[in-house]
Design a protein around this motif. Structure first.
Motif, short mmCIF file in Angstrom:
data_model
loop_
_atom_site.label_atom_id
_atom_site.label_comp_id
_atom_site.label_asym_id
_atom_site.label_seq_id
_atom_site.Cartn_x
_atom_site.Cartn_y
_atom_site.Cartn_z
N PRO A 126 13.36 6.39 -26.00
CA PRO A 126 14.22 5.22 -25.79
C PRO A 126 15.71 5.50 -25.86
O PRO A 126 16.51 4.62 -25.52
N ALA A 127 16.13 6.68 -26.37
CA ALA A 127 17.54 6.94 -26.65
C ALA A 127 18.10 5.80 -27.51
O ALA A 127 17.41 5.30 -28.40
N SER A 128 19.33 5.38 -27.25
CA SER A 128 20.00 4.44 -28.16
C SER A 128 19.46 3.01 -28.11
O SER A 128 19.86 2.18 -28.93
N VAL A 129 18.56 2.72 -27.19
CA VAL A 129 17.89 1.42 -27.22
C VAL A 129 17.11 1.25 -28.52
O VAL A 129 16.81 0.13 -28.95
N THR A 130 16.82 2.38 -29.19
CA THR A 130 16.22 2.34 -30.52
C THR A 130 16.98 1.42 -31.46
O THR A 130 16.40 0.80 -32.36
N LYS A 131 18.28 1.29 -31.26
CA LYS A 131 19.11 0.50 -32.17
C LYS A 131 18.73 -0.98 -32.18
O LYS A 131 19.04 -1.69 -33.15
N LEU A 132 18.06 -1.47 -31.15
CA LEU A 132 17.57 -2.85 -31.19
C LEU A 132 16.51 -3.00 -32.28
O LEU A 132 16.48 -4.01 -33.00
N VAL A 133 15.65 -2.00 -32.41
CA VAL A 133 14.64 -2.03 -33.47
C VAL A 133 15.32 -1.89 -34.83
O VAL A 133 14.96 -2.57 -35.80
N THR A 134 16.32 -1.02 -34.92
CA THR A 134 17.07 -0.87 -36.17
C THR A 134 17.69 -2.19 -36.58
O THR A 134 17.63 -2.59 -37.76
N ALA A 135 18.30 -2.89 -35.62
CA ALA A 135 18.95 -4.17 -35.92
C ALA A 135 17.96 -5.19 -36.46
O ALA A 135 18.19 -5.82 -37.50
N VAL A 136 16.85 -5.36 -35.76
CA VAL A 136 15.88 -6.38 -36.16
C VAL A 136 15.25 -6.04 -37.50
O VAL A 136 15.07 -6.92 -38.36
N THR A 137 14.93 -4.78 -37.73
CA THR A 137 14.25 -4.44 -38.98
C THR A 137 15.18 -4.55 -40.18
O THR A 137 14.75 -4.99 -41.25
N VAL A 138 16.44 -4.16 -40.04
CA VAL A 138 17.34 -4.29 -41.20
C VAL A 138 17.67 -5.75 -41.47
O VAL A 138 17.79 -6.16 -42.63
N LEU A 139 17.79 -6.56 -40.43
CA LEU A 139 18.03 -7.99 -40.64
C LEU A 139 16.83 -8.66 -41.30
O LEU A 139 16.99 -9.55 -42.15
N ALA A 140 15.62 -8.23 -40.93
CA ALA A 140 14.42 -8.78 -41.55
C ALA A 140 14.28 -8.32 -42.99
O ALA A 140 13.87 -9.09 -43.87
N ALA A 141 14.62 -7.06 -43.26
CA ALA A 141 14.38 -6.48 -44.58
C ALA A 141 15.46 -6.85 -45.59
O ALA A 141 15.17 -7.07 -46.77
N ARG A 316 27.74 -8.10 -39.52
CA ARG A 316 28.86 -7.46 -38.85
C ARG A 316 28.58 -5.99 -38.57
O ARG A 316 29.00 -5.45 -37.54
N MET A 317 27.88 -5.34 -39.48
CA MET A 317 27.55 -3.94 -39.25
C MET A 317 26.58 -3.79 -38.09
O MET A 317 26.67 -2.82 -37.31
N VAL A 318 25.67 -4.73 -37.93
CA VAL A 318 24.76 -4.71 -36.78
C VAL A 318 25.55 -4.88 -35.49
O VAL A 318 25.29 -4.19 -34.49
N ASP A 319 26.53 -5.77 -35.49
CA ASP A 319 27.37 -5.93 -34.31
C ASP A 319 28.06 -4.63 -33.93
O ASP A 319 28.10 -4.24 -32.75
N VAL A 320 28.63 -3.95 -34.93
CA VAL A 320 29.31 -2.67 -34.68
C VAL A 320 28.34 -1.66 -34.11
O VAL A 320 28.62 -0.97 -33.12
N LEU A 402 17.19 -13.01 -37.34
CA LEU A 402 17.12 -11.93 -36.36
C LEU A 402 18.03 -12.17 -35.16
O LEU A 402 18.40 -11.23 -34.45
N ALA A 403 18.39 -13.42 -34.92
CA ALA A 403 19.22 -13.76 -33.76
C ALA A 403 20.59 -13.13 -33.85
O ALA A 403 21.31 -13.04 -32.84
N VAL A 404 20.98 -12.67 -35.03
CA VAL A 404 22.28 -12.01 -35.20
C VAL A 404 22.42 -10.83 -34.24
O VAL A 404 23.52 -10.52 -33.78
N MET A 405 21.33 -10.18 -33.88
CA MET A 405 21.43 -8.98 -33.04
C MET A 405 22.04 -9.28 -31.68
O MET A 405 22.62 -8.38 -31.05
N PHE A 406 21.94 -10.51 -31.19
CA PHE A 406 22.48 -10.82 -29.87
C PHE A 406 24.01 -10.78 -29.84
O PHE A 406 24.61 -10.56 -28.80
N GLY A 407 24.64 -11.03 -31.00
CA GLY A 407 26.09 -11.09 -31.02
C GLY A 407 26.77 -9.80 -30.61
O GLY A 407 27.86 -9.82 -30.06
N GLY A 408 26.14 -8.65 -30.86
CA GLY A 408 26.77 -7.37 -30.53
C GLY A 408 26.36 -6.81 -29.19
O GLY A 408 26.90 -5.78 -28.78
N LEU A 409 25.41 -7.44 -28.50
CA LEU A 409 24.96 -6.86 -27.24
C LEU A 409 26.09 -6.86 -26.21
O LEU A 409 26.72 -7.89 -25.96
#
Length: 492
Positions: A126-141, A316-320, A402-409
């Motif tokens: 997936p290359a850097s698309v992996t970061k979508l999973v990182t975003a969702v999992t850290v926001l959930a955890a 904010r870190m997820v946005d970055v 989890l919706a926070v992840m959309f702000g940085g896309l």
């Protein structure tokens, strides 16, 4: 970026897909609007990251009023048909420049219905698309408001100060740091001096024991640790290990996110802290903080807390991480998932914890296998359909954090890693595609949301990991044309 890719990975065997049991409604559009899918023009990056020093607010007040970029999706828009989507996409999927394997999933966001799949359930690099999973999992955890602490405690000997890394990659030395609003070592040093009273600091010990395992993921290409897009991953660092922050800021403004990085980020941060305390930098060593002892009066005893600063909140870190595809921030966030799930804060522990959270969220965990959280590793595998399901879950309102992840896309043709894309042949996607990019040598990926010509919101993921050795701009543009075809059609 990177050395020529190794031989193509073996074709994965067939997998039985677990359908995500979600009934979506028009509320999704409202959630996406709140977090930035129906958005206005992104302002300066500093505005996205939080509070700014007072001397910058006057200049920012002169910014013109924002103008619309992404139109809001219409939940009553005509629904695309699988036949219409197939007709729009298939002529473009055979582009030679995309290589021999193009795996794709397209889902109607409002209904959750699959519209098109080709290798959709096949785990793919997936290359850097992996970061979508990182975003969702850290926001959930951890939750979007969690802040990562950096602490200073009294050492075992008089005048010894131990700085304890908590895993904040955005920590700055002073107000000139790379990440606006970040926690600062000069603030921590001021707290330490006050807590010590008349005791003069004489030694700084760096405790990075929160993290374990290798500092570089074994699956990274050989040039990644030294090429500026990766670094050693340590529990204490400043400015994501950048050594020349003024230069990094200038380069970053021009879209070049590589930077000079410290070889030993923890010791570099410790030396910066020592200078702030007036301690010679040759008195900086690695070690562990002593256990806190009972207070006996007078100077703080060994292990007593002398000060603490806290990171930007995770939203904010997820946005970055997503907007600039920040690899070091991604690896730090994965370790927060590991800590929240009682796993070692390492590459292996982070990957295991992220896999576990994916399963907890009801996503098809058999379609993901991770080695890192940034996507720099070629050992990562994620299916396109898992990504489209993840995007739908983040937006359906059932897990609002989890919706926070959309702000940085990034917005196509406007911001982040899509700022310079979606022109010429892909122009239909400009302003209506919001997506995470992914690039390694031989690997190109794109996943996010797109609004069709009729106003229907679709989730998509296109992953290709057998791209021929060509200028990387060519397969990126080919991917953009694929997604732009969705934007240009009603697909009915």
């Amino acid at each position: 970026m990177g050395a020529p890719p190794p031989a193509a990975p073996p074709e994965p065997g067939p997998r039985r897909r677990r359908v995500l049991p979600i009934a979506l409604a028009a509320a999704l559009v409202l959630v996406l609007a709140l977090v930035g899918v129906a958005v206005v023009r992104p302002g300066p990056v500093a505005d996205w990251l939080g509070d700014e020093p007072a001397d910058r607010k006057t200049a920012q007040a002169a910014e013109p009023a924002p103008v619309a970029v992404l139109a809001g999706a219409d939940p009553n828009a005509p629904r695309p048909t699988p036949e219409g989507v197939r007709a729009a996409l298939e002529p473009l999927l055979g582009q030679e420049i995309l290589g021999s394997r193009v795996n794709i999933s397209v889902v109607d966001v409002d209904t959750g219905d699959p519209l098109y799949t080709r290798g959709g359930d096949d785990p793919t690099v997936p290359a850097s698309v992996t970061k979508l999973v990182t975003a969702v999992t850290v926001l959930a955890a951890r939750g979007p408001t969690y802040r990562i602490p950096t602490r200073a405690v009294a050492g075992a000997s008089p005048g010894e100060v131990v700085i304890v890394g908590g895993g904040d990659p955005t920590l700055a030395v002073d107000k000139q740091g790379f990440y606006p609003g970040a926690a600062r070592l000069d603030d921590l040093a001021a707290q330490v001096r006050k807590a010590l009273g008349g005791t003069k600091p004489t030694k700084v010990t760096v405790d990075g024991s929160l993290y374990s395992g290798p500092v570089h993921e074994p699956g990274w290409d050989p040039d990644i640790p030294t090429g500026g897009y990766g670094s050693a991953i340590t529990a204490l660092m400043t400015d994501a290990a950048r050594t020349d922050v003024p230069r990094a800021k200038r380069d970053d403004a021009n879209g070049n996110h590589a930077a000079q990085r410290a070889r030993e980020p923890d010791l570099a941060a410790g030396r910066s802290f020592a200078r702030l305390l007036g301690v010679p930098t040759d008195a900086v060593k690695r070690g562990k903080a002593p256990a806190a002892a009972d207070a006996t009066g007078g100077a703080p005893g060994p292990g007593a807390e002398l000060g603490k600063v806290e990171s930007l909140p995770l939203n904010r870190m997820v946005d970055v991480m997503i907007s600039d595809s920040d690899n070091i921030v991604a690896e730090a966030l994965a370790r927060q998932v590991a800590l929240a799930r009682n796993q070692p804060a390492s590459f292996e522990g982070g990957a295991a914890a992220m896999d576990a959270v994916v399963a907890e969220l009801g996503l098809p965990a058999d379609e993901i296998d991770l080695a890192d959280a940034s996507g720099l590793s070629r050992d990562n595998r994620i299916s396109p359909s898992l990504l489209t399901d993840l995007i739908v879950l983040a937006g359906n309102g059932s897990r609002p954090e989890l919706a926070v992840m959309f702000g940085g896309l990034p917005v196509a043709g406007w911001s982040g890693t899509l700022a310079d894309r979606y022109d010429t042949a892909a122009k239909a996607g400009a302003g209506v595609v919001r997506a995470k990019t992914g690039t390694l040598t031989g690997v190109h990926a794109l996943a996010g949301v797109v609004t069709t010509a009729d106003g229907r919101l679709l989730s998509f993921a296109v992953l290709t990991d057998r791209v021929p050795p060509v200028d990387s701009d060519l397969p990126r543009r080919a991917l953009d044309r694929v997604v732009a075809a969705l934007a240009a059609c009603g697909c009915r």
